[in-house]
Design a protein around this motif. Structure first.
Motif, mmCIF file in Angstrom:
data_model
loop_
_atom_site.group_PDB
_atom_site.id
_atom_site.type_symbol
_atom_site.label_atom_id
_atom_site.label_comp_id
_atom_site.label_asym_id
_atom_site.label_seq_id
_atom_site.Cartn_x
_atom_site.Cartn_y
_atom_site.Cartn_z
ATOM 1 N N GLY A 46 36.016 45.703 58.021
ATOM 2 C CA GLY A 46 36.734 45.046 59.111
ATOM 3 C C GLY A 46 36.720 43.533 59.060
ATOM 4 N N THR A 47 36.104 42.946 58.041
ATOM 5 C CA THR A 47 36.027 41.486 57.926
ATOM 6 C C THR A 47 36.754 41.035 56.663
ATOM 7 N N PRO A 48 37.733 40.126 56.793
ATOM 8 C CA PRO A 48 38.383 39.608 55.581
ATOM 9 C C PRO A 48 37.376 38.771 54.777
ATOM 10 N N THR A 49 37.125 39.187 53.551
ATOM 11 C CA THR A 49 36.121 38.548 52.704
ATOM 12 C C THR A 49 36.728 38.229 51.345
ATOM 13 N N PRO A 50 36.520 37.020 50.817
ATOM 14 C CA PRO A 50 37.032 36.707 49.476
ATOM 15 C C PRO A 50 36.410 37.633 48.429
ATOM 16 N N LEU A 51 37.201 38.024 47.456
ATOM 17 C CA LEU A 51 36.766 38.972 46.430
ATOM 18 C C LEU A 51 35.532 38.484 45.679
ATOM 19 N N ASN A 52 35.441 37.172 45.428
ATOM 20 C CA ASN A 52 34.293 36.669 44.664
ATOM 21 C C ASN A 52 32.972 36.799 45.424
ATOM 22 N N GLN A 53 33.021 37.144 46.713
ATOM 23 C CA GLN A 53 31.787 37.378 47.474
ATOM 24 C C GLN A 53 31.402 38.857 47.497
ATOM 25 N N LEU A 54 32.259 39.696 46.912
ATOM 26 C CA LEU A 54 32.003 41.137 46.908
ATOM 27 C C LEU A 54 31.764 41.708 45.523
ATOM 28 N N ALA A 55 32.128 40.953 44.484
ATOM 29 C CA ALA A 55 32.095 41.533 43.146
ATOM 30 C C ALA A 55 31.963 40.453 42.081
ATOM 31 N N THR A 56 31.608 40.908 40.890
ATOM 32 C CA THR A 56 31.606 40.049 39.711
ATOM 33 C C THR A 56 32.956 40.215 39.031
ATOM 34 N N ILE A 57 33.590 39.106 38.713
ATOM 35 C CA ILE A 57 34.901 39.145 38.066
ATOM 36 C C ILE A 57 34.760 38.530 36.686
ATOM 37 N N THR A 58 35.155 39.278 35.657
ATOM 38 C CA THR A 58 35.066 38.776 34.291
ATOM 39 C C THR A 58 36.403 38.970 33.584
ATOM 40 N N ALA A 59 36.581 38.227 32.514
ATOM 41 C CA ALA A 59 37.774 38.339 31.670
ATOM 42 C C ALA A 59 37.316 38.647 30.247
ATOM 43 N N PRO A 60 37.044 39.913 29.936
ATOM 44 C CA PRO A 60 36.531 40.257 28.607
ATOM 45 C C PRO A 60 37.569 40.092 27.496
ATOM 46 N N GLU A 61 38.839 40.167 27.860
ATOM 47 C CA GLU A 61 39.929 40.010 26.894
ATOM 48 C C GLU A 61 40.947 39.040 27.482
ATOM 49 N N PRO A 62 41.813 38.463 26.650
ATOM 50 C CA PRO A 62 42.794 37.502 27.163
ATOM 51 C C PRO A 62 43.760 38.076 28.203
ATOM 52 N N ARG A 63 43.996 39.379 28.187
ATOM 53 C CA ARG A 63 44.939 39.986 29.130
ATOM 54 C C ARG A 63 44.285 41.045 30.014
ATOM 55 N N MET A 64 42.995 40.910 30.261
ATOM 56 C CA MET A 64 42.277 41.918 31.047
ATOM 57 C C MET A 64 41.268 41.241 31.967
ATOM 58 N N LEU A 65 41.242 41.698 33.207
ATOM 59 C CA LEU A 65 40.214 41.279 34.153
ATOM 60 C C LEU A 65 39.423 42.520 34.547
ATOM 61 N N VAL A 66 38.123 42.362 34.710
ATOM 62 C CA VAL A 66 37.268 43.459 35.138
ATOM 63 C C VAL A 66 36.568 43.020 36.420
ATOM 64 N N VAL A 67 36.679 43.874 37.441
ATOM 65 C CA VAL A 67 36.037 43.603 38.733
ATOM 66 C C VAL A 67 34.945 44.647 38.923
ATOM 67 N N GLN A 68 33.716 44.166 39.093
ATOM 68 C CA GLN A 68 32.589 45.072 39.278
ATOM 69 C C GLN A 68 31.966 44.798 40.649
ATOM 70 N N PRO A 69 32.322 45.630 41.653
ATOM 71 C CA PRO A 69 31.795 45.422 43.014
ATOM 72 C C PRO A 69 30.285 45.647 43.069
ATOM 73 N N TRP A 70 29.630 44.910 43.956
ATOM 74 C CA TRP A 70 28.195 45.071 44.138
ATOM 75 C C TRP A 70 27.910 46.274 45.035
ATOM 76 N N ASP A 71 28.875 46.616 45.872
ATOM 77 C CA ASP A 71 28.740 47.755 46.786
ATOM 78 C C ASP A 71 29.754 48.821 46.365
ATOM 79 N N ARG A 72 29.284 50.018 46.058
ATOM 80 C CA ARG A 72 30.170 51.095 45.608
ATOM 81 C C ARG A 72 31.245 51.421 46.638
ATOM 82 N N ASN A 73 30.903 51.283 47.910
ATOM 83 C CA ASN A 73 31.848 51.607 48.977
ATOM 84 C C ASN A 73 33.018 50.621 49.053
ATOM 85 N N ALA A 74 32.914 49.481 48.386
ATOM 86 C CA ALA A 74 33.959 48.457 48.452
ATOM 87 C C ALA A 74 35.070 48.689 47.431
#
Length: 185
Positions: A46-74
């Motif tokens: 119920g709270t608008p939260t920026p994505l970078n406060q909920l997950a780790t964001i990486t770019a393992p490849e030039p055309r790929m982003l990977v988002v790994q949330p810290w909370d499975r429910n998110a």
């Protein structure tokens, strides 16, 4: 007193450039960048939260982003936020990880992004000019109240204009660099 006006104006102009840098970082160039999605608002319990406060964001490849949330429910909330963003992303949910494949930019999309860059640069330039206007108002008020002489007022106006020109040129330089990055195939 005049130095305080210049310090304040310069600090505010620096903030305008910092905001421009953040906005430009969020515009996609040829490579995937975590800055592209890190400020997307996710409805997290119920709270608008920026994505970078909920997950780790990486770019393992030039055309790929990977988002790994810290909370499975998110995961589902993040997926929904990414799909509904104006970026046109289609994440693939892989357990607790979201993979976002970024398609190559079309020529039309590149032109649209360049237009967006120009709009952001123009907004920054307007903000810088508004800061100059505020500082000029303070300087003219000081001259009317006989706190400074007309010569000091004229010198202060010239110095303020030089400061303004420097920051506007910096904003244009940032915009040109981003345009170059976008148009580079």
């Amino acid at each position: 007193m005049l130095e305080d006006i210049f310090k304040d104006a310069e600090q505010r102009m620096k903030k305008s450039l910092d905001i421009l840098r953040q906005e430009l970082a969020g515009i996609r160039a040829g490579r995937a960048s975590p800055a592209l999605i890190e400020h997307i608002e996710v409805n997290y319990y119920g709270t608008p939260t920026p994505l970078n406060q909920l997950a780790t964001i990486t770019a393992p490849e030039p055309r790929m982003l990977v988002v790994q949330p810290w909370d499975r429910n998110a995961v589902s909330a993040i997926d929904k936020a990414l799909r509904s963003s104006e970026l046109g992303l289609n994440p693939a949910v892989d357990g607790q990880i979201l993979r976002i494949a970024l398609p190559p930019l079309t020529e039309e999309r590149r032109r649209t992004l360049v237009k967006l860059v120009k709009e952001h640069v123009e907004e920054a330039k307007v903000a810088i000019r508004n800061i100059r206007r505020d500082a000029l108002t303070h300087i003219k008020t000081m001259q009317k109240n006989k706190e400074i002489s007309e010569d000091e007022e004229r010198r202060a106006e010239e110095r303020l204009q030089q400061l303004t020109d420097r920051y506007i040129n910096e904003a244009e330089k940032l915009g040109k660099q981003k345009e170059h990055d976008i148009l580079e195939v």
